[in-house]
Design a protein around this motif. Structure first.
Motif, PDB file in Angstrom:
ATOM      1  N   GLN A 105       3.821   6.456   9.844  1.00 23.06           N
ATOM      2  CA  GLN A 105       4.058   5.777   9.362  1.00 23.06           C
ATOM      3  C   GLN A 105       5.079   5.590   8.031  1.00 23.06           C
ATOM      4  O   GLN A 105       5.596   5.071   7.406  1.00 23.06           O
ATOM      5  CB  GLN A 105       3.442   6.988   7.963  1.00 23.06           C
ATOM      6  N   LEU A 106       6.135   6.678   8.842  1.00 19.47           N
ATOM      7  CA  LEU A 106       7.648   6.663   7.496  1.00 19.47           C
ATOM      8  C   LEU A 106       8.694   5.523   8.364  1.00 19.47           C
ATOM      9  O   LEU A 106       8.989   5.625   9.596  1.00 19.47           O
ATOM     10  CB  LEU A 106       8.242   8.073   8.046  1.00 19.47           C
ATOM     11  N   GLN A 107       8.844   4.347   7.608  1.00 21.04           N
ATOM     12  CA  GLN A 107       9.535   3.725   8.207  1.00 21.04           C
ATOM     13  C   GLN A 107      10.835   4.146   7.914  1.00 21.04           C
ATOM     14  O   GLN A 107      10.928   3.569   6.776  1.00 21.04           O
ATOM     15  CB  GLN A 107       9.073   1.962   7.332  1.00 21.04           C
ATOM     16  N   PRO A 108      11.935   3.314   8.922  1.00 26.50           N
ATOM     17  CA  PRO A 108      13.635   3.516   8.741  1.00 26.50           C
ATOM     18  C   PRO A 108      14.247   2.977   7.999  1.00 26.50           C
ATOM     19  O   PRO A 108      13.606   2.132   7.773  1.00 26.50           O
ATOM     20  CB  PRO A 108      14.414   4.120   9.791  1.00 26.50           C
ATOM     21  N   LEU A 123       7.552   4.607   2.667  1.00 22.49           N
ATOM     22  CA  LEU A 123       6.474   5.269   2.611  1.00 22.49           C
ATOM     23  C   LEU A 123       5.667   4.971   2.338  1.00 22.49           C
ATOM     24  O   LEU A 123       5.605   4.878   1.083  1.00 22.49           O
ATOM     25  CB  LEU A 123       6.357   7.165   3.058  1.00 22.49           C
ATOM     26  N   GLU A 124       4.393   4.349   2.596  1.00 22.69           N
ATOM     27  CA  GLU A 124       3.891   3.111   1.771  1.00 22.69           C
ATOM     28  C   GLU A 124       3.090   3.756   0.895  1.00 22.69           C
ATOM     29  O   GLU A 124       2.214   4.935   1.729  1.00 22.69           O
ATOM     30  CB  GLU A 124       2.854   2.253   2.718  1.00 22.69           C
ATOM     31  N   PRO A 125       2.489   3.141  -0.160  1.00 23.64           N
ATOM     32  CA  PRO A 125       2.352   4.340  -1.434  1.00 23.64           C
ATOM     33  C   PRO A 125       0.199   4.331  -1.306  1.00 23.64           C
ATOM     34  O   PRO A 125       0.384   3.590  -1.722  1.00 23.64           O
ATOM     35  CB  PRO A 125       3.018   3.649  -2.573  1.00 23.64           C
ATOM     36  N   ALA A 126       0.008   4.464  -0.120  1.00 28.63           N
ATOM     37  CA  ALA A 126      -1.368   4.301   0.048  1.00 28.63           C
ATOM     38  C   ALA A 126      -2.024   6.014   0.376  1.00 28.63           C
ATOM     39  O   ALA A 126      -1.373   6.873   0.681  1.00 28.63           O
ATOM     40  CB  ALA A 126      -1.568   3.850   1.496  1.00 28.63           C
ATOM     41  N   ALA A 127      -3.072   5.521  -0.005  1.00 21.76           N
ATOM     42  CA  ALA A 127      -4.495   7.278   0.003  1.00 21.76           C
ATOM     43  C   ALA A 127      -3.898   7.973   1.187  1.00 21.76           C
ATOM     44  O   ALA A 127      -3.474   8.886   1.189  1.00 21.76           O
ATOM     45  CB  ALA A 127      -5.897   6.479  -0.948  1.00 21.76           C
ATOM     46  N   SER A 152      11.186  10.310  -3.959  1.00 21.66           N
ATOM     47  CA  SER A 152      11.389   9.156  -5.154  1.00 21.66           C
ATOM     48  C   SER A 152      10.775   7.787  -5.476  1.00 21.66           C
ATOM     49  O   SER A 152      10.123   7.341  -3.990  1.00 21.66           O
ATOM     50  CB  SER A 152      12.869   9.303  -5.335  1.00 21.66           C
ATOM     51  N   SER A 153      10.341   7.158  -6.807  1.00 21.42           N
ATOM     52  CA  SER A 153      10.290   6.440  -6.944  1.00 21.42           C
ATOM     53  C   SER A 153       8.710   5.794  -6.067  1.00 21.42           C
ATOM     54  O   SER A 153       8.001   4.791  -5.989  1.00 21.42           O
ATOM     55  CB  SER A 153      11.135   5.022  -5.974  1.00 21.42           C
ATOM     56  N   ASN A 154       7.933   6.657  -5.803  1.00 22.28           N
ATOM     57  CA  ASN A 154       6.128   6.414  -5.062  1.00 22.28           C
ATOM     58  C   ASN A 154       6.877   6.032  -3.897  1.00 22.28           C
ATOM     59  O   ASN A 154       5.904   5.050  -3.322  1.00 22.28           O
ATOM     60  CB  ASN A 154       5.399   5.696  -6.094  1.00 22.28           C
TER      61      ASN A 154
END
Ligand code: GLC
Ligand code: MG
Length: 246
Positions: A105-108, A123-127, A152-154
């Motif tokens: 889920q962590l995209q460089p 990191l995409e802001p998904a539940a 930061s910044s969701n």
């Protein structure tokens, strides 16, 4: 450098920069007392990208720049090697990056945003992603790897040495300049600014601040933290008047 009376440390994106007119009013205000104020930009951007923004938005030349969320400090174009050496202790970038790679889920972020003391992801802001940061922190701790994760910044995830971050970097500069707490003002809008507000300084949170900083303020804010009514540079000007009377 002549002895300065005040230290002003400000984030750039969505703090000093974001409302062009307010930025120019800030520049004029500051220029009239420039010799009394040590001006420091503290940003998540790389040093190169900070220089581009300074030119593009006609920002004043700072006395120092804290770049990459505190992972680098520059005086003009010169990297502060004492700070670099300090951060290099107990920092195993390769091991930390390979552990973080276990989280798809962590995209460089782009290579330009990485440096020897900063590993950054999106990191995409998904539940279903809400527990990733906690899981990563647990894995790091479990593997005996010293690091801090800043969200930061969701969306932005920065992994830094434990001794790094904007707050520790500014305290390093503040001590070197011997400027007292009441004469030090920090300004920010998002999660990577929280470490600045945690120092023994005064702080202004601009009106357009992100939810993670507002949540921090509700929980941990004190009389040293001023929530501005104006957005971006307008909020900085308000904070200078509130704490310093000018
Ligand atoms: C800036 C940096 C980015 C970082 C973010 C949050 O946008 O370019 O690398 O993740 O700030 O700190
Ligand atoms: Mg910002």
């Amino acid at each position: 450098m002549p002895k300065m009376k005040f230290l002003l440390v400000t984030d750039l994106d969505n703090t000093l920069v974001g409302d062009d007119e307010a930025t120019q009013v800030f520049n004029q205000r500051l220029q009239s007392m420039r010799s009394q104020i040590c001006l420091v930009y503290a940003t998540g951007r790389s040093h190169a990208s900070t220089c581009e923004l300074i030119a593009q938005k006609q920002l004043l030349a700072p006395d120092s720049t804290i770049a990459g969320v505190g992972s680098e400090i520059y005086q003009d174009a010169t990297l502060d090697l004492d700070w670099a050496e300090h951060l290099s202790q107990d920092w195993d970038k390769m091991a930390i990056a390979s552990l973080a790679q276990q989280f798809p889920q962590l995209q460089p972020q782009s290579l330009k945003e990485q440096n020897p003391w900063k590993i950054s992801y999106c990191l995409e802001p998904a539940a279903e992603n809400s527990s990733i940061i906690q899981e990563l922190q647990q894995k790091l701790t479990g593997s005996g790897l010293a690091a801090q994760i800043i969200f930061s910044s969701n969306r932005d995830v920065d992994i830094l040495p434990q001794t790094s971050n904007k707050g520790n970097a500014l305290t390093y500069l503040q001590k070197r300049l011997q400027i007292p707490s009441e004469a030090t003002l920090v300004c920010g809008d998002s999660g990577n600014d929280i470490s600045m507000f945690e120092q023994d300084v005064r702080g202004v949170i601009v009106a357009n601040a992100m939810s993670e900083l507002l949540a921090w303020h509700r929980e941990c804010g004190t009389e040293n933290h001023y929530l501005a009514g104006s957005a971006c540079a307008g909020g900085i000007i308000e904070g200078m008047t509130y704490f310093w009377g000018f």
